[in-house]
Scaffold this motif. Structure first.
Motif, short mmCIF file in Angstrom:
data_model
loop_
_atom_site.label_atom_id
_atom_site.label_comp_id
_atom_site.label_asym_id
_atom_site.label_seq_id
_atom_site.Cartn_x
_atom_site.Cartn_y
_atom_site.Cartn_z
N GLU A 206 49.32 62.64 101.44
CA GLU A 206 50.51 63.32 101.24
C GLU A 206 51.17 62.50 100.18
O GLU A 206 51.67 63.15 99.22
CB GLU A 206 51.34 63.09 102.50
CG GLU A 206 51.11 64.54 103.77
CD GLU A 206 52.25 64.59 104.57
OE1 GLU A 206 52.98 63.54 104.52
OE2 GLU A 206 52.44 65.80 105.10
N PHE A 207 51.15 61.39 100.15
CA PHE A 207 51.51 60.49 99.19
C PHE A 207 51.17 61.00 97.56
O PHE A 207 51.77 60.97 96.70
CB PHE A 207 51.38 59.07 99.22
CG PHE A 207 51.89 58.20 98.30
CD1 PHE A 207 53.27 57.82 98.16
CD2 PHE A 207 51.30 57.50 97.20
CE1 PHE A 207 53.77 56.74 97.25
CE2 PHE A 207 51.88 56.64 96.19
CZ PHE A 207 53.16 56.49 96.26
N GLU A 208 49.89 61.33 97.83
CA GLU A 208 49.10 61.66 96.53
C GLU A 208 49.35 63.14 95.97
O GLU A 208 49.17 63.34 94.83
CB GLU A 208 47.64 61.60 96.45
CG GLU A 208 47.17 60.09 96.65
CD GLU A 208 47.38 59.05 95.59
OE1 GLU A 208 46.92 59.77 94.23
OE2 GLU A 208 47.38 58.08 95.48
N GLY A 209 50.47 63.87 96.88
CA GLY A 209 50.64 65.04 96.64
C GLY A 209 49.94 66.34 97.08
O GLY A 209 50.11 67.33 96.63
N TYR A 210 49.06 65.93 98.16
CA TYR A 210 48.14 66.82 98.74
C TYR A 210 49.11 67.56 100.10
O TYR A 210 49.84 66.68 100.70
CB TYR A 210 46.97 66.44 99.18
CG TYR A 210 45.99 65.85 98.04
CD1 TYR A 210 45.68 67.09 97.09
CD2 TYR A 210 45.86 64.64 97.73
CE1 TYR A 210 44.76 66.58 96.24
CE2 TYR A 210 44.97 64.39 96.72
CZ TYR A 210 44.33 65.17 96.09
OH TYR A 210 43.41 64.69 94.84
N GLU A 211 48.78 68.67 100.29
CA GLU A 211 49.25 69.43 101.71
C GLU A 211 48.16 69.09 102.62
O GLU A 211 47.09 69.35 102.52
CB GLU A 211 49.45 70.62 101.54
CG GLU A 211 50.06 71.37 102.51
CD GLU A 211 50.26 73.01 102.60
OE1 GLU A 211 50.60 73.61 103.66
OE2 GLU A 211 50.20 73.34 101.31
N VAL A 212 48.64 68.31 103.61
CA VAL A 212 47.64 67.84 104.54
C VAL A 212 47.78 68.41 106.03
O VAL A 212 48.89 68.60 106.56
CB VAL A 212 47.60 66.48 104.77
CG1 VAL A 212 46.46 65.64 105.68
CG2 VAL A 212 47.53 65.74 103.35
#
Length: 226
Positions: A22-28
């Protein structure tokens, strides 16, 4: 935004991966059982799956096998604490696109994820073209394949990459080691049998009883003939 599913039963690992991705910008999204993970995978909508091998409900191998049998071609990275080569080979043969052995560095995993998502792309790029190979048409830019009548042909990312390499070498003999180096890279340890199994799957989609395009050169390797 790319959407990633994590299927992992170790809660500390699951939470850590979830928060970092999530921190890297992905939806998880997450699941902690193999059967629950499979249900989510079969609904579609994910750009990549991180799949632990040792899971309650269904093993990661079974999840991968059932997902591919269900027509899901979403890239899958296996997470495994096992170090035996046989397990890694089995995962690749069942349709996984990559594997990471625990313990792994977050930097390494993120790099693998970015490479696979970049290869998968986000739909058909503008200007992408289809090449006719045997009884299918293929776009290596979009990682898409269809029959000559326009019906979708399901192919894994590794199948696309192997076919792309063979196409670049059309008419030339390539060895199994050449394919392993070009598609899996020097740091991976699949075997020649893995290549043979992928070739068998490609032939079922490309060749017909009357016409063969992936030719076996006994004792050497393979050759694509158009």
């Amino acid at each position: 935004m790319s959407k990633i599913l994590i299927v992992e039963d170790e809660q500390a690992m699951l939470i850590g991966l979830h928060d970092n991705l999530e921190f890297e910008g992905y939806e998880v999204d997450t699941a902690s059982r193999g059967d629950d993970g499979l249900k989510k995978i079969l609904t579609g909508g994910f750009d990549l799956v991180l799949l632990d091998v040792m899971l309650p409900g269904l093993s990661g191998f079974d999840v991968c096998k059932k997902a591919r049998a269900g027509g899901i071609d979403t890239p899958i990275i296996l997470l495994t604490a096992r170090g035996e080569e046989l397990d890694k080979v089995l995962g690749l043969e069942l349709g996984a696109d990559d594997y990471v052995t625990k313990p792994f560095s977050l930097r390494e995993l993120l790099a693998r994820i970015k490479v696979i998502l970049r290869r998968a792309g986000n739909g058909t790029p503008s200007g992408s073209s289809f090449l006719t190979i045997g009884q299918i048409q293929v776009s290596f830019d979009a990682y898409e394949a269809k029959t000559l009548n326009g019906d979708v042909v399901k192919m894994s990312h590794k199948e696309f990459e192997i076919l792309h390499y063979l196409h670049r070498q059309t008419g030339r003999i390539v060895t199994r080691d050449d394919i392993l180096d070009q598609v899996w890279g020097m740091d991976y340890q699949p075997t020649a049998r893995t290549v043979d199994n992928f070739i068998v799957r490609l032939r079922t989609k490309i060749d017909t009883d009357e016409s063969q395009h992936i030719i076996t050169v006994h004792g050497v390797g393979y050759k694509l003939v158009l």
